[in-house]
Design an enzyme around this catalytic site. Structure first.
Site, PDB file in Angstrom:
ATOM      1  N   ASP A 123     -23.029  60.798  -9.499  1.00 26.47           N
ATOM      2  CA  ASP A 123     -24.406  61.121  -9.856  1.00 26.47           C
ATOM      3  C   ASP A 123     -24.583  60.973 -11.361  1.00 26.47           C
ATOM      4  OD1 ASP A 123     -27.007  61.784  -9.164  1.00 26.47           O
ATOM      5  OD2 ASP A 123     -26.700  63.883  -9.656  1.00 26.47           O
ATOM      6  N   HIS A 130     -36.276  63.980 -17.981  1.00 26.66           N
ATOM      7  CA  HIS A 130     -35.559  65.067 -17.306  1.00 26.66           C
ATOM      8  C   HIS A 130     -34.483  65.649 -18.227  1.00 26.66           C
ATOM      9  CE1 HIS A 130     -33.508  67.355 -14.168  1.00 26.66           C
ATOM     10  NE2 HIS A 130     -32.380  66.749 -14.506  1.00 26.66           N
ATOM     11  N   GLU A 196     -33.787  67.511  -6.683  1.00 25.61           N
ATOM     12  CA  GLU A 196     -33.925  66.521  -7.750  1.00 25.61           C
ATOM     13  C   GLU A 196     -34.322  65.196  -7.111  1.00 25.61           C
ATOM     14  OE1 GLU A 196     -30.306  66.418 -10.113  1.00 25.61           O
ATOM     15  OE2 GLU A 196     -31.049  68.066 -11.350  1.00 25.61           O
ATOM     16  N   GLU A 198     -34.353  61.430  -7.009  1.00 26.88           N
ATOM     17  CA  GLU A 198     -33.536  60.358  -7.593  1.00 26.88           C
ATOM     18  C   GLU A 198     -33.610  59.109  -6.715  1.00 26.88           C
ATOM     19  OE1 GLU A 198     -29.597  61.473  -8.795  1.00 26.88           O
ATOM     20  OE2 GLU A 198     -30.175  63.552  -9.239  1.00 26.88           O
ATOM     21  N   ASP A 230     -30.836  65.255  -4.846  1.00 23.44           N
ATOM     22  CA  ASP A 230     -29.618  65.921  -5.321  1.00 23.44           C
ATOM     23  C   ASP A 230     -29.913  67.418  -5.418  1.00 23.44           C
ATOM     24  OD1 ASP A 230     -27.218  66.555  -6.594  1.00 23.44           O
ATOM     25  OD2 ASP A 230     -27.953  65.976  -8.570  1.00 23.44           O
ATOM     26  N   ARG A 234     -29.531  76.115  -9.540  1.00 22.73           N
ATOM     27  CA  ARG A 234     -29.637  76.207 -11.002  1.00 22.73           C
ATOM     28  C   ARG A 234     -28.894  77.402 -11.574  1.00 22.73           C
ATOM     29  NH1 ARG A 234     -30.734  71.091 -11.813  1.00 22.73           N
ATOM     30  NH2 ARG A 234     -32.697  70.451 -10.838  1.00 22.73           N
ATOM     31  N   GLN A 237     -25.290  76.471 -11.537  1.00 25.75           N
ATOM     32  CA  GLN A 237     -25.116  75.404 -12.540  1.00 25.75           C
ATOM     33  C   GLN A 237     -25.056  75.987 -13.973  1.00 25.75           C
ATOM     34  OE1 GLN A 237     -28.229  72.449 -12.314  1.00 25.75           O
ATOM     35  NE2 GLN A 237     -27.402  71.200 -13.964  1.00 25.75           N
ATOM     36  N   LYS A 250     -23.887  71.427  -7.247  1.00 28.27           N
ATOM     37  CA  LYS A 250     -24.390  70.170  -6.694  1.00 28.27           C
ATOM     38  C   LYS A 250     -23.638  69.777  -5.427  1.00 28.27           C
ATOM     39  CE  LYS A 250     -26.791  69.069 -10.559  1.00 28.27           C
ATOM     40  NZ  LYS A 250     -28.136  68.503 -10.640  1.00 28.27           N
ATOM     41  N   THR A 254     -26.551  66.569  -0.498  1.00 25.17           N
ATOM     42  CA  THR A 254     -27.341  65.502  -1.109  1.00 25.17           C
ATOM     43  C   THR A 254     -27.983  64.759   0.050  1.00 25.17           C
ATOM     44  OG1 THR A 254     -25.757  65.292  -2.931  1.00 25.17           O
ATOM     45  CG2 THR A 254     -27.220  63.415  -2.541  1.00 25.17           C
ATOM     46  N   GLU A 360     -38.071  71.950 -13.778  1.00 24.94           N
ATOM     47  CA  GLU A 360     -39.019  71.466 -14.787  1.00 24.94           C
ATOM     48  C   GLU A 360     -40.454  71.850 -14.436  1.00 24.94           C
ATOM     49  OE1 GLU A 360     -36.948  67.604 -14.004  1.00 24.94           O
ATOM     50  OE2 GLU A 360     -37.799  67.146 -15.963  1.00 24.94           O
TER      51      GLU A 360
HETATM   52 MN    MN Z   1     -28.843  64.848 -10.188  1.00 25.27          MN
END
Ligand code: MN
Length: 417
Positions: A123, A130, A196, A198, A230, A234, A237, A250, A254, A360
């Protein structure tokens, strides 16, 4: 490039995601049938295994005696071109329908499976908006972009075992978390679970140990693209990510979209990279446009509620293309395999409504996001997140199919036995 007309009328309408120009690769079944490779066309799926048994499309095989596309992917660009040409012949206006018609199955009611066997998953973090947004929240605006960011497509090695196809539910994970005001960490269900948006690149042609590839070579190795979510915890993380990057945050899941849209189908939609703020080292310079103009959106639907589209953005926002990521990945001599999957990193645009994660969109949970019937800072149990994407052609679309997943409540304490 105009619409290429098919004898299947449903494939010729301007809002159909699967016109003859697209021909994306998936794996499908109906009821108790065995899964097999198929190509989406209009509102139907062309059964490639059945077609091959009937002696069409007449390529050296067997390629479709397995329920995944890796044999075709490993065949390389010449085989991909031949296969596309044959499918254009078989499904184009004026073709002899009787040869193909028995192998067409309705898309309605089909179960879509993983389209390829994933070798490994990496990834990246190639979206500049971002990276700036997250960096501002985690480290402050002065240190938003790490010093290497404008020089390296940053990535980490993820887990192939975490990748699932659209439609599969996932469970809110447990993990080690520690808020800034807490003295010691706790083991608890994630309270800041997120998505996320992607793009995933699917590697077809392998590279060899000790042999770095150029950006141009890397581009030809890519078989196609999928949408990729993904999922990210948080709170896990924030506590674990220094110094080696995200790990368990993560690793829960996915999700990818069920159809691999081939590089050939996306060729008319190439777009240039954003302006370079620092010159790139020569091994990372692109010989031509390597991004794609693909409109993207995220929809959020609470359990039993209505969906809200919470983000609209475009794949052309990526600062580094998949070809650059792939070339960089081999620069140490690391070999890439058929079936490797590269996530792009979250594709946020410059505006608030184009942010590709809840982190975000709710600015770290400080600005709750309005949705139909409520607000969200992070995902709640029962929420369904759906990524959608399409390139807009001259009177046609190149669609990916929904990339969707629903959050199930966390298990009771998984270590309480
Ligand atoms: Mn990602």
């Amino acid at each position: 490039m105009p619409l290429i007309r098919s004898w299947l009328a449903a494939a010729n309408t301007p809002d159909c995601p699967f016109p003859l120009n697209n021909l994306p690769c998936g794996v499908f079944s109906h009821g108790a049938e065995a899964p097999r490779c198929g190509v989406a066309i209009g509102d139907m799926i062309l059964d490639m295994a059945g077609l091959e048994k009937a002696g069409l499309p007449g390529l050296a095989g067997p390629l479709f005696d397995v329920p995944y596309w890796n044999k075709v992917m490993a065949g390389g660009p010449d085989l991909w071109t031949k296969l596309r040409r044959q499918l254009l012949d078989l499904l184009g206006e004026g073709a002899v329908r009787e040869r193909v018609a028995p192998h067409l199955h309705p898309m309605a009611g089909a179960v879509l499976h993983m389209p390829f066997q994933i070798a490994e998953f990496t990834d990246f973090y190639a979206g500049k908006h971002h990276a700036e947004n997250v960096g501002t929240m985690f480290r402050g605006p002065e240190n938003a972009l790490p010093p290497n960011w404008l020089h390296i497509p940053i990535g980490y090695n993820g887990r192939a075992s975490s990748v699932m196809v659209s439609g599969a539910d996932l469970r809110r994970p447990w993990g080690q978390v520690k808020q800034p005001d807490e003295a010691t960490p706790r083991f608890a269900p994630s309270e800041r679970f997120d998505f996320e948006l992607e793009l995933g690149a699917v590697v077809g042609t392998p590279s060899h140990p000790g042999q770095p590839v150029t950006v141009a070579e890397a581009d030809t190795m890519i078989f196609g693209y999928v949408l990729l979510n993904d999922w990210s915890a948080r709170d896990i993380q924030a506590w674990e990510y220094q110094p080696l990057g995200p790990f368990q945050a993560k690793a829960t899941a996915t999700t990818i979209s069920p159809w691999i849209v081939t590089r050939a189908a996306l060729e008319p939609f190439r777009s240039p990279a954003p302006p370079r703020e620092r010159p790139l080292l020569p091994y990372l310079c692109e010989p031509g446009p390597m991004n794609y103009d693909i409109g993207l959106e995220i929809a959020l639907r609470p359990e039993g509620g209505d969906e809200t589209v919470i983000c609209r953005t475009n794949a052309s926002e990526l600062y580094y293309s998949a070809a650059q990521q792939l070339a960089h990945h081999t620069s140490s001599g690391c070999a890439m395999n058929c079936g490797d999957l590269l996530g792009s990193g979250t594709i946020s645009g410059p505006g608030k409504a184009s942010r590709g994660s809840l982190l975000e969109l709710s600015w770290g949970g400080s600005e709750p996001l309005a949705i139909e019937g409520g607000t969200r800072c992070f995902l709640e149990d029962g929420d369904t997140v759906t990524l959608r994407g399409a390139a807009q052609g001259d009177g046609y679309l190149i669609g990916f199919g929904d990339c969707s997943g629903r959050i199930l409540p966390a298990l009771p304490d998984p270590y309480a036995r």
